[in-house]
Scaffold this active site. Structure first.
Site, PDB file in Angstrom:
ATOM      1  N   LEU A   1      26.808  31.408  45.821  1.00  0.00           N
ATOM      2  CA  LEU A   1      26.867  31.702  44.396  1.00  0.00           C
ATOM      3  C   LEU A   1      27.683  30.574  43.778  1.00  0.00           C
ATOM      4  O   LEU A   1      28.880  30.450  44.038  1.00  0.00           O
ATOM      5  CB  LEU A   1      27.547  33.053  44.139  1.00  0.00           C
ATOM      6  CG  LEU A   1      27.703  33.442  42.659  1.00  0.00           C
ATOM      7  CD1 LEU A   1      26.346  33.695  42.018  1.00  0.00           C
ATOM      8  CD2 LEU A   1      28.593  34.666  42.514  1.00  0.00           C
ATOM      9  N   ALA A   2      27.040  29.730  42.994  1.00  0.00           N
ATOM     10  CA  ALA A   2      27.677  28.509  42.494  1.00  0.00           C
ATOM     11  C   ALA A   2      28.483  28.803  41.232  1.00  0.00           C
ATOM     12  O   ALA A   2      27.923  29.121  40.184  1.00  0.00           O
ATOM     13  CB  ALA A   2      26.624  27.449  42.206  1.00  0.00           C
ATOM     14  N   ILE A   3      29.812  28.697  41.333  1.00  0.00           N
ATOM     15  CA  ILE A   3      30.714  28.915  40.199  1.00  0.00           C
ATOM     16  C   ILE A   3      31.401  27.604  39.806  1.00  0.00           C
ATOM     17  O   ILE A   3      31.519  27.280  38.631  1.00  0.00           O
ATOM     18  CB  ILE A   3      31.794  29.975  40.543  1.00  0.00           C
ATOM     19  CG1 ILE A   3      31.144  31.303  40.988  1.00  0.00           C
ATOM     20  CG2 ILE A   3      32.734  30.202  39.364  1.00  0.00           C
ATOM     21  CD1 ILE A   3      30.466  32.091  39.899  1.00  0.00           C
TER      22      ILE A   3
ATOM     23  N   ARG B   1      32.198  57.087  44.219  1.00  0.00           N
ATOM     24  CA  ARG B   1      32.183  57.575  42.829  1.00  0.00           C
ATOM     25  C   ARG B   1      32.452  56.447  41.833  1.00  0.00           C
ATOM     26  O   ARG B   1      31.798  56.329  40.803  1.00  0.00           O
ATOM     27  CB  ARG B   1      33.255  58.652  42.645  1.00  0.00           C
ATOM     28  CG  ARG B   1      32.975  59.973  43.283  1.00  0.00           C
ATOM     29  CD  ARG B   1      34.215  60.863  43.140  1.00  0.00           C
ATOM     30  NE  ARG B   1      34.003  62.222  43.617  1.00  0.00           N
ATOM     31  CZ  ARG B   1      34.956  63.147  43.618  1.00  0.00           C
ATOM     32  NH1 ARG B   1      36.183  62.837  43.171  1.00  0.00           N
ATOM     33  NH2 ARG B   1      34.703  64.360  44.044  1.00  0.00           N
TER      34      ARG B   1
ATOM     35  N   THR C   1      35.881  58.684  46.959  1.00  0.00           N
ATOM     36  CA  THR C   1      36.415  58.113  45.720  1.00  0.00           C
ATOM     37  C   THR C   1      35.835  56.732  45.454  1.00  0.00           C
ATOM     38  O   THR C   1      35.512  56.388  44.308  1.00  0.00           O
ATOM     39  CB  THR C   1      37.953  58.036  45.795  1.00  0.00           C
ATOM     40  OG1 THR C   1      38.469  59.334  46.077  1.00  0.00           O
ATOM     41  CG2 THR C   1      38.545  57.549  44.484  1.00  0.00           C
TER      42      THR C   1
ATOM     43  N   VAL D   1      31.204  50.144  30.856  1.00  0.00           N
ATOM     44  CA  VAL D   1      30.144  51.066  31.262  1.00  0.00           C
ATOM     45  C   VAL D   1      30.653  52.498  31.147  1.00  0.00           C
ATOM     46  O   VAL D   1      31.846  52.766  31.344  1.00  0.00           O
ATOM     47  CB  VAL D   1      29.672  50.775  32.705  1.00  0.00           C
ATOM     48  CG1 VAL D   1      30.780  51.075  33.723  1.00  0.00           C
ATOM     49  CG2 VAL D   1      28.397  51.530  33.051  1.00  0.00           C
TER      50      VAL D   1
ATOM     51  N   ASN E   1      33.690  31.536  51.507  1.00  0.00           N
ATOM     52  CA  ASN E   1      33.416  32.387  50.355  1.00  0.00           C
ATOM     53  C   ASN E   1      34.716  32.515  49.582  1.00  0.00           C
ATOM     54  O   ASN E   1      35.722  32.950  50.148  1.00  0.00           O
ATOM     55  CB  ASN E   1      32.951  33.770  50.822  1.00  0.00           C
ATOM     56  CG  ASN E   1      32.963  34.795  49.700  1.00  0.00           C
ATOM     57  OD1 ASN E   1      32.698  34.461  48.550  1.00  0.00           O
ATOM     58  ND2 ASN E   1      33.266  36.033  50.034  1.00  0.00           N
ATOM     59  N   GLY E   2      34.718  32.127  48.322  1.00  0.00           N
ATOM     60  CA  GLY E   2      35.940  32.327  47.542  1.00  0.00           C
ATOM     61  C   GLY E   2      36.186  31.255  46.515  1.00  0.00           C
ATOM     62  O   GLY E   2      35.325  30.432  46.215  1.00  0.00           O
ATOM     63  N   GLU E   3      37.391  31.288  45.978  1.00  0.00           N
ATOM     64  CA  GLU E   3      37.833  30.332  44.968  1.00  0.00           C
ATOM     65  C   GLU E   3      39.253  29.895  45.308  1.00  0.00           C
ATOM     66  O   GLU E   3      40.120  30.741  45.561  1.00  0.00           O
ATOM     67  CB  GLU E   3      37.836  30.961  43.562  1.00  0.00           C
ATOM     68  CG  GLU E   3      36.510  31.585  43.138  1.00  0.00           C
ATOM     69  CD  GLU E   3      35.404  30.573  42.913  1.00  0.00           C
ATOM     70  OE1 GLU E   3      35.711  29.369  42.769  1.00  0.00           O
ATOM     71  OE2 GLU E   3      34.227  30.981  42.908  1.00  0.00           O
TER      72      GLU E   3
ATOM     73  N   CYS F   1      30.146  34.388  47.469  1.00  0.00           N
ATOM     74  CA  CYS F   1      29.136  33.889  48.384  1.00  0.00           C
ATOM     75  C   CYS F   1      29.047  34.816  49.594  1.00  0.00           C
ATOM     76  O   CYS F   1      29.811  35.755  49.736  1.00  0.00           O
ATOM     77  CB  CYS F   1      29.493  32.478  48.852  1.00  0.00           C
ATOM     78  SG  CYS F   1      29.709  31.302  47.495  1.00  0.00           S
TER      79      CYS F   1
END
Length: 510
Positions: free
Chosen positions: A51-53, A319, A316, A267, A75-77, A2
Protein backbone atom coordinates in the site's frame (compact mmCIF):
# COMPACT_ATOMS: atom_id res chain seq x y z
CA UNK A 1 -0.83 -0.99 5.80
CA UNK A 2 1.11 -3.38 3.63
CA UNK A 3 1.17 -7.16 3.85
CA UNK A 4 4.40 -9.10 4.40
CA UNK A 5 5.02 -12.83 4.20
CA UNK A 6 8.34 -14.60 4.65
CA UNK A 7 9.33 -18.25 4.63
CA UNK A 8 12.87 -18.71 5.93
CA UNK A 9 15.05 -21.83 5.81
CA UNK A 10 12.43 -24.19 4.42
CA UNK A 11 14.94 -26.53 2.73
CA UNK A 12 12.97 -26.19 -0.50
CA UNK A 13 13.97 -23.87 -3.32
CA UNK A 14 11.70 -25.52 -5.91
CA UNK A 15 9.32 -23.74 -8.28
CA UNK A 16 6.43 -25.41 -6.46
CA UNK A 17 7.46 -23.75 -3.18
CA UNK A 18 7.71 -20.37 -4.90
CA UNK A 19 4.21 -20.84 -6.32
CA UNK A 20 2.92 -21.74 -2.83
CA UNK A 21 4.48 -18.62 -1.28
CA UNK A 22 2.92 -16.47 -4.02
CA UNK A 23 -0.45 -18.13 -3.40
CA UNK A 24 -0.27 -17.38 0.34
CA UNK A 25 0.93 -13.84 -0.27
CA UNK A 26 -2.16 -13.21 -2.38
CA UNK A 27 -4.26 -13.86 0.74
CA UNK A 28 -2.83 -10.54 1.98
CA UNK A 29 -3.51 -8.58 -1.22
CA UNK A 30 -6.29 -6.53 0.41
CA UNK A 31 -3.63 -4.97 2.65
CA UNK A 32 -1.50 -3.80 -0.29
CA UNK A 33 -3.37 -3.43 -3.57
CA UNK A 34 -0.76 -1.15 -5.19
CA UNK A 35 2.08 -3.58 -5.91
CA UNK A 36 3.33 -7.07 -5.10
CA UNK A 37 6.88 -8.39 -4.99
CA UNK A 38 8.64 -11.67 -4.23
CA UNK A 39 12.34 -12.12 -3.51
CA UNK A 40 13.98 -15.54 -3.32
CA UNK A 41 17.44 -16.36 -2.01
CA UNK A 42 17.95 -20.12 -1.91
CA UNK A 43 15.30 -21.52 0.44
CA UNK A 44 14.31 -18.11 1.81
CA UNK A 45 11.32 -16.22 0.37
CA UNK A 46 10.28 -12.62 1.13
CA UNK A 47 6.91 -11.53 -0.30
CA UNK A 48 5.24 -8.16 -0.08
CA UNK A 49 1.87 -6.60 -0.91
CA UNK A 50 2.29 -2.84 -1.00
CA UNK A 51 0.00 0.00 0.00
CA UNK A 52 1.92 3.02 -1.28
CA UNK A 53 1.76 5.98 1.15
CA UNK A 54 5.30 7.44 0.93
CA UNK A 55 7.09 7.62 -2.44
CA UNK A 56 4.41 5.71 -4.40
CA UNK A 57 6.47 5.84 -7.61
CA UNK A 58 9.72 4.16 -6.51
CA UNK A 59 9.28 2.63 -3.07
CA UNK A 60 8.36 -0.89 -4.18
CA UNK A 61 9.68 -3.76 -2.08
CA UNK A 62 11.71 -5.71 -1.13
CA UNK A 63 14.19 -2.95 -0.23
CA UNK A 64 17.96 -3.40 -0.32
CA UNK A 65 21.24 -1.88 0.78
CA UNK A 66 23.71 -0.68 -1.88
CA UNK A 67 25.05 -4.07 -2.98
CA UNK A 68 21.71 -5.88 -2.40
CA UNK A 69 23.26 -8.22 0.16
CA UNK A 70 20.71 -7.10 2.78
CA UNK A 71 17.06 -7.53 1.84
CA UNK A 72 14.07 -6.14 3.74
CA UNK A 73 10.32 -6.54 3.47
CA UNK A 74 8.45 -4.17 5.77
CA UNK A 75 4.97 -3.04 6.70
CA UNK A 76 4.71 0.34 8.38
CA UNK A 77 5.82 3.93 8.55
CA UNK A 78 9.11 5.28 9.91
CA UNK A 79 8.34 8.87 10.94
CA UNK A 80 11.95 9.85 11.68
CA UNK A 81 13.37 8.48 8.42
CA UNK A 82 14.70 11.86 7.29
CA UNK A 83 16.79 12.28 10.47
CA UNK A 84 17.98 8.68 10.18
CA UNK A 85 19.08 9.26 6.57
CA UNK A 86 21.15 12.23 7.74
CA UNK A 87 22.82 9.99 10.32
CA UNK A 88 23.97 7.69 7.48
CA UNK A 89 25.98 10.09 5.26
CA UNK A 90 28.05 7.34 3.65
CA UNK A 91 25.05 5.37 2.44
CA UNK A 92 23.27 5.66 -0.89
CA UNK A 93 19.51 5.21 -0.82
CA UNK A 94 17.75 3.61 -3.76
CA UNK A 95 14.25 5.03 -3.09
CA UNK A 96 12.47 7.81 -1.22
CA UNK A 97 10.59 5.28 0.92
CA UNK A 98 10.66 5.94 4.64
CA UNK A 99 11.46 2.25 5.17
CA UNK A 100 14.61 2.41 3.01
CA UNK A 101 16.66 3.26 6.11
CA UNK A 102 16.21 -0.18 7.73
CA UNK A 103 18.74 -2.12 5.61
CA UNK A 104 21.33 0.67 5.98
CA UNK A 105 20.86 0.93 9.76
CA UNK A 106 21.44 -2.80 10.05
CA UNK A 107 24.58 -2.49 7.92
CA UNK A 108 25.84 0.25 10.24
CA UNK A 109 24.69 -0.98 13.65
CA UNK A 110 23.98 -4.70 13.34
CA UNK A 111 20.89 -6.06 15.10
CA UNK A 112 20.78 -3.31 17.75
CA UNK A 113 19.15 -0.57 15.67
CA UNK A 114 15.43 -1.27 16.14
CA UNK A 115 14.98 1.18 19.03
CA UNK A 116 16.22 3.96 16.72
CA UNK A 117 13.06 3.62 14.61
CA UNK A 118 10.21 5.98 15.47
CA UNK A 119 7.07 4.62 13.94
CA UNK A 120 4.81 1.62 13.49
CA UNK A 121 6.38 -1.32 11.73
CA UNK A 122 6.89 -5.02 11.31
CA UNK A 123 9.71 -6.25 9.11
CA UNK A 124 11.83 -9.19 8.03
CA UNK A 125 15.49 -8.53 7.21
CA UNK A 126 17.58 -11.19 5.44
CA UNK A 127 21.37 -10.92 5.42
CA UNK A 128 22.40 -13.01 2.39
CA UNK A 129 26.08 -12.85 3.42
CA UNK A 130 25.52 -15.48 6.10
CA UNK A 131 21.83 -16.36 5.52
CA UNK A 132 20.86 -14.95 8.93
CA UNK A 133 17.66 -12.99 9.48
CA UNK A 134 15.91 -10.81 12.01
CA UNK A 135 12.22 -10.04 12.46
CA UNK A 136 10.87 -7.12 14.53
CA UNK A 137 7.52 -5.64 15.53
CA UNK A 138 6.82 -2.13 16.76
CA UNK A 139 6.71 -1.23 20.45
CA UNK A 140 2.96 -1.59 21.09
CA UNK A 141 1.95 -3.89 18.23
CA UNK A 142 0.13 -1.33 16.07
CA UNK A 143 1.00 -3.39 13.00
CA UNK A 144 -0.19 -6.98 13.08
CA UNK A 145 2.36 -9.81 12.85
CA UNK A 146 2.42 -13.60 13.33
CA UNK A 147 5.20 -16.18 13.50
CA UNK A 148 5.00 -19.90 12.77
CA UNK A 149 7.26 -22.93 12.56
CA UNK A 150 7.16 -25.72 9.97
CA UNK A 151 8.07 -29.37 10.47
CA UNK A 152 10.92 -28.88 7.98
CA UNK A 153 12.65 -26.42 10.31
CA UNK A 154 11.32 -23.33 8.55
CA UNK A 155 10.28 -20.09 10.22
CA UNK A 156 7.23 -18.32 8.78
CA UNK A 157 6.29 -14.66 9.23
CA UNK A 158 3.02 -13.08 8.11
CA UNK A 159 1.09 -9.86 8.65
CA UNK A 160 -2.02 -11.95 9.11
CA UNK A 161 -2.86 -15.40 10.43
CA UNK A 162 -4.27 -16.49 7.08
CA UNK A 163 -0.82 -16.26 5.49
CA UNK A 164 0.62 -19.14 7.56
CA UNK A 165 -2.02 -21.09 9.49
CA UNK A 166 -2.39 -23.79 6.82
CA UNK A 167 1.35 -24.49 6.50
CA UNK A 168 2.75 -24.31 10.06
CA UNK A 169 2.86 -26.92 12.79
CA UNK A 170 2.69 -24.17 15.42
CA UNK A 171 2.03 -20.44 15.14
CA UNK A 172 1.40 -17.50 17.44
CA UNK A 173 1.15 -13.74 17.58
CA UNK A 174 4.59 -12.13 17.28
CA UNK A 175 5.10 -10.26 20.59
CA UNK A 176 5.14 -6.44 20.30
CA UNK A 177 8.37 -4.64 21.16
CA UNK A 178 10.37 -7.79 20.37
CA UNK A 179 12.74 -9.00 17.71
CA UNK A 180 13.50 -12.55 16.61
CA UNK A 181 17.08 -13.31 15.65
CA UNK A 182 18.05 -16.46 13.74
CA UNK A 183 21.54 -16.16 15.21
CA UNK A 184 20.15 -16.32 18.75
CA UNK A 185 17.34 -18.69 17.81
CA UNK A 186 14.71 -16.82 19.77
CA UNK A 187 13.01 -13.61 20.86
CA UNK A 188 14.55 -10.59 22.54
CA UNK A 189 12.65 -7.54 23.79
CA UNK A 190 14.07 -4.36 22.23
CA UNK A 191 11.48 -2.02 23.80
CA UNK A 192 12.22 -1.53 27.50
CA UNK A 193 10.54 1.66 28.78
CA UNK A 194 10.37 2.38 32.52
CA UNK A 195 6.59 1.75 32.66
CA UNK A 196 7.00 -1.82 31.38
CA UNK A 197 8.17 -2.98 34.83
CA UNK A 198 5.03 -1.34 36.31
CA UNK A 199 7.14 0.68 38.75
CA UNK A 200 5.15 3.66 40.03
CA UNK A 201 6.32 6.94 38.40
CA UNK A 202 6.59 10.23 40.27
CA UNK A 203 6.97 13.02 37.67
CA UNK A 204 4.71 16.00 38.39
CA UNK A 205 1.89 16.67 35.95
CA UNK A 206 2.68 19.52 33.55
CA UNK A 207 -0.25 20.20 31.19
CA UNK A 208 1.93 22.01 28.63
CA UNK A 209 4.50 19.22 28.45
CA UNK A 210 1.71 16.69 27.84
CA UNK A 211 0.09 18.96 25.25
CA UNK A 212 3.33 19.51 23.32
CA UNK A 213 4.11 15.80 23.34
CA UNK A 214 0.75 14.91 21.84
CA UNK A 215 0.83 17.71 19.29
CA UNK A 216 4.25 16.46 18.19
CA UNK A 217 2.86 12.92 17.89
CA UNK A 218 0.03 14.09 15.62
CA UNK A 219 2.20 16.40 13.50
CA UNK A 220 4.75 13.70 12.64
CA UNK A 221 1.87 11.54 11.36
CA UNK A 222 0.99 14.12 8.71
CA UNK A 223 3.86 12.62 6.66
CA UNK A 224 2.09 11.35 3.50
CA UNK A 225 2.19 11.48 -0.29
CA UNK A 226 -1.45 10.40 -0.65
CA UNK A 227 -4.89 11.81 0.34
CA UNK A 228 -5.76 11.32 4.03
CA UNK A 229 -8.28 12.26 6.70
CA UNK A 230 -9.21 11.73 10.35
CA UNK A 231 -11.67 9.35 11.98
CA UNK A 232 -13.99 11.47 14.10
CA UNK A 233 -16.50 9.98 16.54
CA UNK A 234 -17.06 13.21 18.44
CA UNK A 235 -15.51 11.80 21.62
CA UNK A 236 -12.53 13.39 23.34
CA UNK A 237 -9.74 11.37 21.72
CA UNK A 238 -10.74 11.55 18.06
CA UNK A 239 -11.80 15.19 18.48
CA UNK A 240 -8.37 16.16 19.84
CA UNK A 241 -6.67 14.33 16.96
CA UNK A 242 -8.89 16.19 14.47
CA UNK A 243 -8.37 19.55 16.17
CA UNK A 244 -4.57 19.29 16.20
CA UNK A 245 -4.49 18.00 12.62
CA UNK A 246 -6.71 20.85 11.41
CA UNK A 247 -4.55 23.37 13.28
CA UNK A 248 -1.24 22.16 11.83
CA UNK A 249 -2.16 20.90 8.35
CA UNK A 250 -1.56 24.20 6.54
CA UNK A 251 2.04 24.49 5.41
CA UNK A 252 2.71 20.76 5.35
CA UNK A 253 3.72 18.87 2.23
CA UNK A 254 0.38 17.04 2.42
CA UNK A 255 -1.53 20.34 2.32
CA UNK A 256 0.42 21.51 -0.72
CA UNK A 257 -0.43 18.30 -2.55
CA UNK A 258 -4.00 17.68 -1.43
CA UNK A 259 -5.31 20.96 -0.02
CA UNK A 260 -5.34 22.48 3.46
CA UNK A 261 -8.93 21.56 4.35
CA UNK A 262 -9.10 18.45 6.48
CA UNK A 263 -11.52 15.61 5.70
CA UNK A 264 -13.20 13.84 8.64
CA UNK A 265 -15.17 10.58 8.70
CA UNK A 266 -17.77 9.16 11.05
CA UNK A 267 -19.99 6.05 11.05
CA UNK A 268 -23.16 5.20 12.95
CA UNK A 269 -26.74 4.04 12.92
CA UNK A 270 -29.22 6.75 12.00
CA UNK A 271 -29.55 9.16 14.96
CA UNK A 272 -26.64 7.66 16.93
CA UNK A 273 -24.72 9.66 19.58
CA UNK A 274 -21.46 9.60 17.58
CA UNK A 275 -23.00 11.08 14.43
CA UNK A 276 -24.45 14.01 16.34
CA UNK A 277 -21.27 14.73 18.33
CA UNK A 278 -18.96 14.30 15.32
CA UNK A 279 -21.00 16.72 13.23
CA UNK A 280 -20.75 19.33 15.97
CA UNK A 281 -16.94 18.94 16.21
CA UNK A 282 -16.55 18.94 12.41
CA UNK A 283 -18.56 22.17 12.15
CA UNK A 284 -16.45 23.76 14.89
CA UNK A 285 -13.18 22.76 13.20
CA UNK A 286 -14.38 23.46 9.66
CA UNK A 287 -13.55 20.03 8.26
CA UNK A 288 -15.06 18.50 5.13
CA UNK A 289 -17.17 15.99 7.00
CA UNK A 290 -18.33 12.63 5.66
CA UNK A 291 -21.08 10.87 7.61
CA UNK A 292 -21.72 7.20 6.85
CA UNK A 293 -24.86 5.40 7.99
CA UNK A 294 -25.34 1.67 8.36
CA UNK A 295 -28.24 -0.48 9.52
CA UNK A 296 -28.12 -3.31 12.03
CA UNK A 297 -28.73 -5.70 9.12
CA UNK A 298 -25.79 -4.21 7.18
CA UNK A 299 -23.59 -4.98 10.15
CA UNK A 300 -24.93 -8.50 10.64
CA UNK A 301 -24.42 -9.24 6.94
CA UNK A 302 -20.76 -8.21 7.28
CA UNK A 303 -19.94 -10.27 10.40
CA UNK A 304 -18.39 -13.22 8.55
CA UNK A 305 -16.16 -10.93 6.48
CA UNK A 306 -15.19 -9.02 9.61
CA UNK A 307 -14.14 -12.17 11.48
CA UNK A 308 -12.19 -13.41 8.44
CA UNK A 309 -10.27 -10.14 8.27
CA UNK A 310 -9.71 -9.30 11.95
CA UNK A 311 -8.94 -12.93 12.89
CA UNK A 312 -10.39 -12.98 16.39
CA UNK A 313 -13.49 -14.25 18.17
CA UNK A 314 -13.35 -11.63 20.94
CA UNK A 315 -16.89 -10.26 21.32
CA UNK A 316 -16.07 -6.63 22.10
CA UNK A 317 -13.53 -6.44 19.27
CA UNK A 318 -16.00 -7.83 16.71
CA UNK A 319 -18.75 -5.46 17.85
CA UNK A 320 -16.47 -2.44 17.42
CA UNK A 321 -14.69 -3.68 14.29
CA UNK A 322 -17.84 -4.08 12.20
CA UNK A 323 -18.79 -0.36 11.91
CA UNK A 324 -15.11 0.48 11.35
CA UNK A 325 -14.87 -2.18 8.63
CA UNK A 326 -17.94 -0.77 6.85
CA UNK A 327 -16.68 2.81 7.17
CA UNK A 328 -13.22 1.91 5.85
CA UNK A 329 -14.68 0.62 2.61
CA UNK A 330 -16.54 3.89 2.09
CA UNK A 331 -13.46 5.95 2.91
CA UNK A 332 -11.31 4.01 0.44
CA UNK A 333 -13.95 4.50 -2.26
CA UNK A 334 -13.38 8.26 -1.93
CA UNK A 335 -9.71 7.83 -2.88
CA UNK A 336 -8.38 8.25 0.67
CA UNK A 337 -5.55 5.86 1.66
CA UNK A 338 -4.63 6.94 5.19
CA UNK A 339 -6.54 8.02 8.29
CA UNK A 340 -5.45 9.23 11.72
CA UNK A 341 -7.35 7.71 14.64
CA UNK A 342 -7.66 8.01 18.43
CA UNK A 343 -6.92 4.52 19.78
CA UNK A 344 -4.81 4.09 22.92
CA UNK A 345 -5.85 7.05 25.04
CA UNK A 346 -8.16 5.09 27.35
CA UNK A 347 -5.42 2.60 28.15
CA UNK A 348 -2.79 5.27 28.88
CA UNK A 349 -5.01 7.57 30.95
CA UNK A 350 -7.41 5.09 32.56
CA UNK A 351 -10.36 6.25 30.48
CA UNK A 352 -12.60 3.25 30.96
CA UNK A 353 -15.34 3.83 33.49
CA UNK A 354 -14.24 0.98 35.77
CA UNK A 355 -11.06 2.92 36.57
CA UNK A 356 -13.07 4.98 39.07
CA UNK A 357 -12.99 1.85 41.28
CA UNK A 358 -9.18 1.91 41.53
CA UNK A 359 -8.40 1.77 45.28
CA UNK A 360 -5.11 3.68 44.99
CA UNK A 361 -2.72 5.18 42.48
CA UNK A 362 -0.51 2.07 42.44
CA UNK A 363 -3.32 -0.18 41.28
CA UNK A 364 -4.49 2.48 38.82
CA UNK A 365 -1.03 2.64 37.24
CA UNK A 366 -0.54 -1.12 37.08
CA UNK A 367 -3.86 -1.51 35.32
CA UNK A 368 -2.92 1.11 32.69
CA UNK A 369 0.34 -0.80 32.11
CA UNK A 370 -1.54 -4.07 31.68
CA UNK A 371 -4.02 -2.44 29.29
CA UNK A 372 -1.25 -0.98 27.08
CA UNK A 373 0.53 -4.35 26.96
CA UNK A 374 -2.69 -6.01 25.75
CA UNK A 375 -3.57 -3.40 23.09
CA UNK A 376 -2.17 -5.51 20.25
CA UNK A 377 -4.85 -8.15 20.95
CA UNK A 378 -7.77 -5.74 20.94
CA UNK A 379 -7.91 -2.09 19.81
CA UNK A 380 -4.70 -2.17 17.75
CA UNK A 381 -5.86 -5.36 16.08
CA UNK A 382 -9.25 -3.78 15.33
CA UNK A 383 -7.84 -0.52 13.99
CA UNK A 384 -5.18 -2.24 11.88
CA UNK A 385 -7.21 -5.02 10.33
CA UNK A 386 -10.60 -3.29 9.94
CA UNK A 387 -8.93 -0.61 7.82
CA UNK A 388 -6.34 -2.72 5.98
CA UNK A 389 -9.14 -5.06 4.86
CA UNK A 390 -9.83 -2.31 2.29
CA UNK A 391 -6.28 -1.09 1.68
CA UNK A 392 -6.56 1.81 4.14
CA UNK A 393 -3.86 2.72 6.66
CA UNK A 394 -4.68 3.85 10.22
CA UNK A 395 -2.17 5.89 12.25
CA UNK A 396 -2.53 6.23 16.01
CA UNK A 397 -0.71 9.20 17.61
CA UNK A 398 -1.68 8.28 21.19
CA UNK A 399 0.59 5.25 20.78
CA UNK A 400 3.58 7.34 19.78
CA UNK A 401 6.62 5.99 21.65
CA UNK A 402 7.72 9.39 23.00
CA UNK A 403 4.19 10.44 23.95
CA UNK A 404 3.64 7.20 25.89
CA UNK A 405 6.88 7.86 27.77
CA UNK A 406 5.73 11.36 28.77
CA UNK A 407 2.22 10.22 29.72
CA UNK A 408 3.32 7.14 31.65
CA UNK A 409 5.97 9.07 33.61
CA UNK A 410 3.26 11.21 35.25
CA UNK A 411 2.54 10.44 38.90
CA UNK A 412 -0.70 8.37 38.56
CA UNK A 413 -2.26 10.30 41.43
CA UNK A 414 -3.03 12.96 38.81
CA UNK A 415 -4.83 10.46 36.55
CA UNK A 416 -7.16 9.11 39.22
CA UNK A 417 -10.88 9.83 38.88
CA UNK A 418 -11.94 12.14 41.71
CA UNK A 419 -15.45 13.58 41.20
CA UNK A 420 -15.23 15.60 44.44
CA UNK A 421 -12.37 17.57 42.84
CA UNK A 422 -14.08 17.80 39.46
CA UNK A 423 -11.77 15.22 37.90
CA UNK A 424 -13.56 12.88 35.54
CA UNK A 425 -11.76 10.15 33.58
CA UNK A 426 -8.78 11.40 31.49
CA UNK A 427 -8.82 14.71 33.33
CA UNK A 428 -5.07 15.24 32.77
CA UNK A 429 -5.55 15.05 29.00
CA UNK A 430 -8.64 17.26 29.00
CA UNK A 431 -6.91 19.86 31.19
CA UNK A 432 -3.84 19.88 28.90
CA UNK A 433 -5.99 21.03 25.97
CA UNK A 434 -8.25 23.40 27.91
CA UNK A 435 -6.96 26.61 26.33
CA UNK A 436 -9.13 29.67 26.95
CA UNK A 437 -7.34 31.91 24.43
CA UNK A 438 -7.09 29.49 21.51
CA UNK A 439 -9.54 26.71 22.31
CA UNK A 440 -8.95 23.34 20.69
CA UNK A 441 -12.54 22.23 21.27
CA UNK A 442 -15.77 23.53 22.83
CA UNK A 443 -15.81 22.90 26.59
CA UNK A 444 -18.70 20.43 26.54
CA UNK A 445 -16.89 18.31 23.94
CA UNK A 446 -13.58 18.56 25.80
CA UNK A 447 -15.34 17.27 28.92
CA UNK A 448 -17.76 14.85 27.22
CA UNK A 449 -17.93 11.50 29.02
CA UNK A 450 -16.83 8.43 27.12
CA UNK A 451 -19.09 6.25 24.97
CA UNK A 452 -17.91 2.73 24.18
CA UNK A 453 -17.26 2.74 20.40
CA UNK A 454 -19.89 0.11 19.68
CA UNK A 455 -22.43 2.00 21.88
CA UNK A 456 -21.62 5.34 20.32
CA UNK A 457 -22.47 4.12 16.81
CA UNK A 458 -26.01 3.37 18.05
CA UNK A 459 -27.43 1.58 21.09
CA UNK A 460 -29.54 -0.88 19.05
CA UNK A 461 -26.40 -2.31 17.41
CA UNK A 462 -25.52 -4.56 20.36
CA UNK A 463 -29.15 -5.63 20.88
CA UNK A 464 -29.38 -6.55 17.21
CA UNK A 465 -26.24 -8.67 17.38
CA UNK A 466 -27.47 -10.54 20.46
CA UNK A 467 -30.85 -11.20 18.87
CA UNK A 468 -29.24 -12.49 15.67
CA UNK A 469 -26.92 -14.81 17.58
CA UNK A 470 -29.86 -16.20 19.58
CA UNK A 471 -31.48 -17.28 16.32
CA UNK A 472 -28.40 -19.34 15.40
CA UNK A 473 -27.31 -20.74 18.78
CA UNK A 474 -29.72 -22.88 20.77
CA UNK A 475 -29.83 -23.52 24.51
CA UNK A 476 -28.79 -27.13 23.83
CA UNK A 477 -25.69 -25.90 21.97
CA UNK A 478 -24.75 -23.73 24.94
CA UNK A 479 -25.04 -26.74 27.30
CA UNK A 480 -22.32 -28.51 25.28
CA UNK A 481 -20.15 -25.43 24.79
CA UNK A 482 -17.39 -26.60 27.16
CA UNK A 483 -17.03 -29.85 25.18
CA UNK A 484 -17.04 -28.23 21.75
CA UNK A 485 -14.76 -25.36 22.82
CA UNK A 486 -12.80 -26.48 25.90
CA UNK A 487 -10.33 -23.57 25.50
CA UNK A 488 -11.83 -20.11 26.13
CA UNK A 489 -15.32 -21.59 26.32
CA UNK A 490 -17.93 -19.07 25.10
CA UNK A 491 -20.39 -18.15 27.85
CA UNK A 492 -22.97 -16.28 25.75
CA UNK A 493 -24.79 -17.09 22.54
CA UNK A 494 -23.19 -14.12 20.84
CA UNK A 495 -19.70 -15.38 21.76
CA UNK A 496 -20.61 -18.92 20.62
CA UNK A 497 -21.86 -17.57 17.27
CA UNK A 498 -18.61 -15.69 16.60
CA UNK A 499 -16.55 -18.69 17.70
CA UNK A 500 -18.32 -20.96 15.19
CA UNK A 501 -17.50 -18.59 12.35
CA UNK A 502 -13.90 -18.16 13.50
CA UNK A 503 -13.33 -21.94 13.76
CA UNK A 504 -14.62 -22.37 10.22
CA UNK A 505 -11.96 -19.96 8.89
CA UNK A 506 -9.14 -20.92 11.26
CA UNK A 507 -9.71 -24.50 12.48
CA UNK A 508 -6.07 -24.89 13.58
CA UNK A 509 -6.26 -22.13 16.19
CA UNK A 510 -6.86 -23.29 19.76
Amino acid sequence: MCGILAVLGCSDDSQAKRVRVLELSRRLKHRGPDWSGLYQHGDCYLAHQRLAIIDPASGDQPLYNENQAIVVTVNGEIYNHEELRKSLPNHKFRTGSDCDVIAHLYEEHGENFVDMLDGMFSFVLLDTRDDSFIVARDAIGITSLYIGWGLDGSVWISSELKGLNDDCEHFESFPPGHMYSSKEGGFRRWYNPPWFSEAIPSAPYDPLVLRRAFESAVIKRLMTDVPFGVLLSGGLDSSLVASITARHLAGTKAAKQWGAQLHSFCVGLEGSPDLKAAKEVADYLGTVHHEFHFTVQDGIDAIEDVIYHIETYDVTTIRASTPMFLMSRKIKSLGVKMVISGEGSDEIFGGYLYFHKAPNKEEFHRETCRKIKALHQYDCLRANKSTSAWGLEARVPFLDKEFIKVAMDIDPEWKMIKPERGRIEKWVLRRAFDDEEQPYLPKHILYRQKEQFSDGVGYSWIDGLKAHASQHVTDKMMLNASHIFPHNTPTTKEAYYYRMIFERFFPQVI
